[in-house]
Design an enzyme around this catalytic site. Structure first.
Site, mmCIF file in Angstrom:
data_model
loop_
_atom_site.group_PDB
_atom_site.id
_atom_site.type_symbol
_atom_site.label_atom_id
_atom_site.label_comp_id
_atom_site.label_asym_id
_atom_site.label_seq_id
_atom_site.Cartn_x
_atom_site.Cartn_y
_atom_site.Cartn_z
ATOM 1 N N SER A 3 0.824 -1.218 0.000
ATOM 2 C CA SER A 3 0.000 0.000 0.000
ATOM 3 C C SER A 3 0.855 1.263 0.000
ATOM 4 O O SER A 3 0.520 2.271 -0.638
ATOM 5 C CB SER A 3 -0.923 0.011 1.224
ATOM 6 O OG SER A 3 -1.803 -1.074 1.193
ATOM 7 N N HIS A 26 15.283 48.287 17.911
ATOM 8 C CA HIS A 26 14.989 48.080 19.334
ATOM 9 C C HIS A 26 13.783 48.923 19.757
ATOM 10 O O HIS A 26 13.644 49.295 20.924
ATOM 11 C CB HIS A 26 16.202 48.426 20.214
ATOM 12 C CG HIS A 26 17.451 47.699 19.825
ATOM 13 N ND1 HIS A 26 17.708 46.403 20.177
ATOM 14 C CD2 HIS A 26 18.506 48.107 19.073
ATOM 15 C CE1 HIS A 26 18.871 46.031 19.678
ATOM 16 N NE2 HIS A 26 19.374 47.030 18.997
ATOM 17 N N GLN A 61 9.594 -0.261 4.049
ATOM 18 C CA GLN A 61 8.275 -0.253 3.418
ATOM 19 C C GLN A 61 7.838 1.178 3.157
ATOM 20 O O GLN A 61 7.155 1.469 2.187
ATOM 21 C CB GLN A 61 7.241 -0.953 4.304
ATOM 22 C CG GLN A 61 5.867 -1.051 3.642
ATOM 23 C CD GLN A 61 4.861 -1.790 4.495
ATOM 24 O OE1 GLN A 61 3.927 -1.190 5.005
ATOM 25 N NE2 GLN A 61 5.046 -3.092 4.657
ATOM 26 N N SER A 86 -15.858 47.483 15.589
ATOM 27 C CA SER A 86 -15.963 47.096 16.992
ATOM 28 C C SER A 86 -17.432 47.069 17.365
ATOM 29 O O SER A 86 -18.219 47.887 16.880
ATOM 30 C CB SER A 86 -15.214 48.097 17.880
ATOM 31 O OG SER A 86 -15.549 47.918 19.244
#
Length: 484
Positions: free
Chosen positions: A149, A197, A275, A323
């Site tokens: 398979s 940063h 397999q 909102s």
């Protein structure tokens, strides 16, 4: 209030009269809320798609066997056309038949409880009822001859993943890249305060920043294309030794046959396997997809921040609610949605990459159920790419806000000042500018007072006095041309 006091009509759950096929009843939002976004992946990620891919592999293998002189199987040109038509015409009715063969039995076959065996019986049935092949039963012994398979499955999965990436995901990612490229070129000269940063840094241009993302997406896409090209298939039997094939026809060069067949499907050949196909190639593809997603998630995060800083304005959609309580809001929902879906996709892809490369000894079945979730990971990618493209279409740089913030941050020219002074031999240039600017607000007038005190040529003083934050963008606009 106790649970017993709550009326039964208040119990949670979908309405009992809702059809299971209704998107509102879908267990996953990929087939529910986002069904329109993920529909393009259905041919490659659905169970029906896997069935058809298996039929493709089995039919192509049957025809390849017929081309071997050692195999007493004659398939005429007309017969071949009928066999190919079974693959090409595979439809919903066929998929239903395969499922019935697996789960309940059909056409005189008992249920297989095995999805690949059901494909073998399906081919027998369809070829037998086609009316175009004489003595169809002569073909039956050769359908799935010598195969396990996994020989079928590993090839079918790779055909599906390859086509899903090439036909759906890459075009969607390229749509994002094209939009970024367009924005980079259109806004190449729009000056913008950079942040390193999170702090004010040397100015850039909005176009150059979009160009960075466009270039990164292009690089990540190239890695993904290479991973697709590297997909490799295996066809070597139950333990990867060609044992059944060799026992039946020891004089056939089965290794050469396998290579030719796998390559005819557009895949590389993997000669050494158990397999199972070891799946290192799939892991590389999943990792490459994560690379694309990492770039796009970074983009989604930056776009969100630019919107938050009002560097980007958003178009409003007629009738849209931003909102439930604050009517003024226009939320960056496309970028937030993309961020969430990219994160979910990468979580799934990382799991898949780790899992599919392991198998107990020569085979265990745990990978089978896991591979059925590949489509979900790809679908989260597709939703994210779609949302990013939509989001980028709706945003426009707010040049006035960018310029005002630059003009209000004159300290960013400090880098240019100390660099020019260094050029003139001033060994204390950095310290001089640091004392003026570090940790405090500074004005252009303060800089000019500094310039007036410097012992430099008037041409240098003039050069310094002409420095402005808006004009200090270096080669940013020219760098956009790197996209060519």
């Amino acid at each position: 209030m106790t649970r017993d006091s709550v009326p039964s009509t208040w119990e949670t759950g979908a309405p009992s009269d809702l059809s299971r096929s209704d998107p509102l009843a879908a267990v996953s939002p990929l087939d529910g809320r986002y069904a329109d976004h993920t529909a393009a992946l259905s041919p490659y990620a659905s169970e029906a798609g896997l069935m058809r891919a298996r039929v493709h592999v089995e039919a192509a293998y049957l025809l390849a066997l017929a081309d071997l002189e050692a195999v007493p199987l004659s398939v005429s040109r007309d017969d071949r056309a009928v066999i190919r038509d079974v693959v090409e015409s595979f439809d919903a009715e066929d998929a239903d038949l395969v499922k019935r063969l697996e789960t309940e039995g059909a056409h005189g076959y008992e249920r297989t409880n095995h999805d690949v065996k059901a494909i073998e019986y399906f081919l027998r049935i369809r070829l037998g009822t086609s009316g175009g092949i004489d003595d169809t039963e002569r073909l039956f012994p050769w359908i799935h001859f010598g195969l396990t398979s996994e020989d079928v499955n590993n090839l079918a999965h790779r055909l599906l993943v390859r086509d899903a990436v090439e036909e759906v995901l890459l075009p969607a990612a390229r749509e994002v890249r094209d939009r970024l490229t367009s924005m980079a070129r259109e806004h190449r000269n729009v000056p913008m305060l950079a942040r390193t940063h999170g702090q004010p840094a040397t100015p850039t241009t909005f176009g150059k920043e979009m160009a960075v993302y466009a270039a990164r997406v292009r690089t990540a896409e190239a890695r993904l294309v290479a991973a697709v090209d590297g997909l490799a298939g295996k066809l070597a039997g139950a333990s990867g030794t060609y044992a059944a094939h060799h026992a039946a026809y020891p004089d056939v060069d089965w290794r050469a046959f396998s290579r030719s067949f796998v390559e005819s499907l557009g895949l590389e050949h993997r000669p050494l396997a158990t397999q199972v196909n070891p799946c290192d190639d799939l892991a590389e593809l999943f990792d490459a997809l994560r690379g694309v997603n990492n770039v796009l998630r970074d983009l989604a995060l930056d776009a969100w921040l630019y919107i938050s800083d009002r560097y980007l304005g958003q178009e409003t959609a007629e009738g849209e609610t931003g909102s439930s309580t604050m009517p003024h809001k226009v939320n960056p929902i496309d970028f937030e949605n993309a961020e969430g879906n990219l994160s979910k996709a990468n979580s799934d892809l990382a799991f898949l990459a780790d899992y599919v490369t392991t198998s107990r000894l020569q085979r265990d079945l745990s990978d089978s159920t896991v591979k059925r979730n590949v489509g979900a990971a790809l679908a989260h990618c597709l939703v994210a790419y779609s949302k990013l493209a939509n989001g980028l279409e709706k945003v426009t740089p707010n040049e006035q806000v960018m310029r005002e913030e630059l003009e209000a941050t004159p300290e960013v020219i400090g880098e240019a000042v100390q660099t020019i002074l260094r050029r003139e031999g001033d060994t204390d240039a950095y310290e001089r500018v640091k004392q003026l600017t570090r940790g405090q607000r500074v004005t252009l007038e303060a800089f000019r007072e500094l310039f007036a005190e410097l012992d430099v040529d008037e041409s240098v003083r003039t050069e310094l006095q002409e420095l402005t934050p808006v004009g200090y963008t270096g080669l940013a606009d020219e760098l956009v041309d790197e996209l060519e």
